[in-house]
Write an enzyme that holds these catalytic residues in place. Structure first.
Site, PDB file in Angstrom:
ATOM      1  N   ASN A 123      44.136  42.497  38.719  1.00 54.71           N
ATOM      2  CA  ASN A 123      43.183  42.964  37.712  1.00 54.71           C
ATOM      3  C   ASN A 123      41.825  42.294  37.839  1.00 54.71           C
ATOM      4  OD1 ASN A 123      44.729  44.841  35.939  1.00 54.71           O
ATOM      5  ND2 ASN A 123      46.083  43.074  35.775  1.00 54.71           N
ATOM      6  N   ILE A 172      40.859  41.063  44.409  1.00 54.57           N
ATOM      7  CA  ILE A 172      41.629  41.597  45.531  1.00 54.57           C
ATOM      8  C   ILE A 172      41.727  40.459  46.539  1.00 54.57           C
ATOM      9  CG2 ILE A 172      41.713  43.282  47.404  1.00 54.57           C
ATOM     10  CD1 ILE A 172      39.980  45.130  45.670  1.00 54.57           C
ATOM     11  N   THR A 173      42.952  40.044  46.838  1.00 51.82           N
ATOM     12  CA  THR A 173      43.166  38.938  47.764  1.00 51.82           C
ATOM     13  C   THR A 173      43.704  39.457  49.078  1.00 51.82           C
ATOM     14  OG1 THR A 173      43.676  37.472  45.901  1.00 51.82           O
ATOM     15  CG2 THR A 173      44.296  36.708  48.095  1.00 51.82           C
ATOM     16  N   GLY A 179      55.556  45.978  37.503  1.00 49.12           N
ATOM     17  CA  GLY A 179      54.383  46.026  38.371  1.00 49.12           C
ATOM     18  C   GLY A 179      54.683  45.596  39.787  1.00 49.12           C
ATOM     19  N   ASP A 208      52.978  43.728  41.700  1.00 46.24           N
ATOM     20  CA  ASP A 208      52.730  42.302  41.910  1.00 46.24           C
ATOM     21  C   ASP A 208      53.942  41.468  41.524  1.00 46.24           C
ATOM     22  OD1 ASP A 208      52.334  43.070  39.232  1.00 46.24           O
ATOM     23  OD2 ASP A 208      50.883  41.473  38.846  1.00 46.24           O
TER      24      ASP A 208
END
Length: 261
Positions: free
Chosen positions: A9, A12-13, A107, A109
């Site tokens: 959120n 962006i990694t 989710g 993630d």
């Protein structure tokens, strides 16, 4: 070389893997709208800065909790990196089984973190992710995702303080010298950090009590997690790159399945 992309959120990694070795990570803000060309060019430049040629990329895997960026991001990866990315979602082999009431609500993630923790540390394991939200996810000894708890993250709580109260300032989130604060900034820092520590310890103990997993491992990751981990002995490991490792492991599992089919 494998490129792993975790779309959160806030950020962006990107992680660059040579086999199971993480070479480096980079971050972009996820709240900035970008076209597919902007994503593709930016990612290509980040690769080059890290000494990696686009042609060195052999695969791309993405987990995202921000659906609106996915069309542009995926298109940019295809156009500039020449790979169709593996997207973590329904139908993807992960190595864990979600047995909650509504599995599709979990989710991507959280699934990736659960895979990383279970594959690296075994189960039962409680996975803590100190991100935009603070999440606590329980995987049993057989690799089943059995429960998840969601709480406001430290930054969300801090933002609520300074946005919803007229006289409280925006502050740096860090542990103050003492919980016995005597002025506004350290008072806010004490409430945020020690409040998160108290919440963390209570939830860990409550999960142990209700699950019966007295020997479960507790693994933490995410942003400000290191601050909390340093202040409690209930967390066994702080693994900064857990999500990226989880993405790598999921990619490898799906490559194995592709090769067997």
């Amino acid at each position: 070389m494998l490129l792993t992309i975790d779309v959160g959120n806030t950020n962006i990694t990107l992680g660059f893997f040579d086999g199971d070795k993480l070479l480096n990570t980079c971050r972009m803000m996820s709240k900035i709208e970008r076209t597919s060309d902007e994503y593709g060019i930016t990612i290509s430049q980040l690769l080059n800065v890290n000494g990696i040629e686009v042609d060195d990329v052999e695969g791309v895997v993405i987990a995202s909790v921000v659906p609106k960026v996915m069309h542009s991001l995926t298109s940019g990866v295809v156009k500039y990196l020449h790979h169709k990315p593996l997207i973590v979602g329904p139908g993807i082999k992960t190595g864990i089984k979600i047995v909650t009431e509504n599995p599709r609500e979990i989710g991507a993630d959280r699934i990736v973190d659960a895979v990383g923790a279970y594959m690296k540390y075994g189960g039962p394991v409680l996975v803590l992710d100190f991100g935009t939200a603070t999440t606590y996810d329980l995987v049993d000894g057989d690799g089943k995702f059995v429960a998840g708890i969601t709480a406001p993250g430290i930054r969300i709580s801090a933002k609520a303080l300074w946005e919803d109260t007229a006289k409280l300032p925006e502050i740096e989130i860090r542990k103050p010298a003492s919980i016995l604060a005597q002025e506004t900034i350290s008072s806010m820092q004490a409430g945020l950090v020690y409040g998160q520590i108290g919440q963390t310890e209570y939830i860990i103990n409550k999960v142990r009590e209700e699950s019966g997993y007295k020997d479960m491992k507790v693994i933490a990751t995410g942003g400000l997690g290191s601050i909390i981990c340093d202040e409690t002995n209930l967390i066994d490991v702080y693994d900064r790159n857990l999500t990226l490792d989880g993405l790598r492991l999921i990619y490898e599992k799906n490559q194995d399945r592709k090769h067997r089919s």
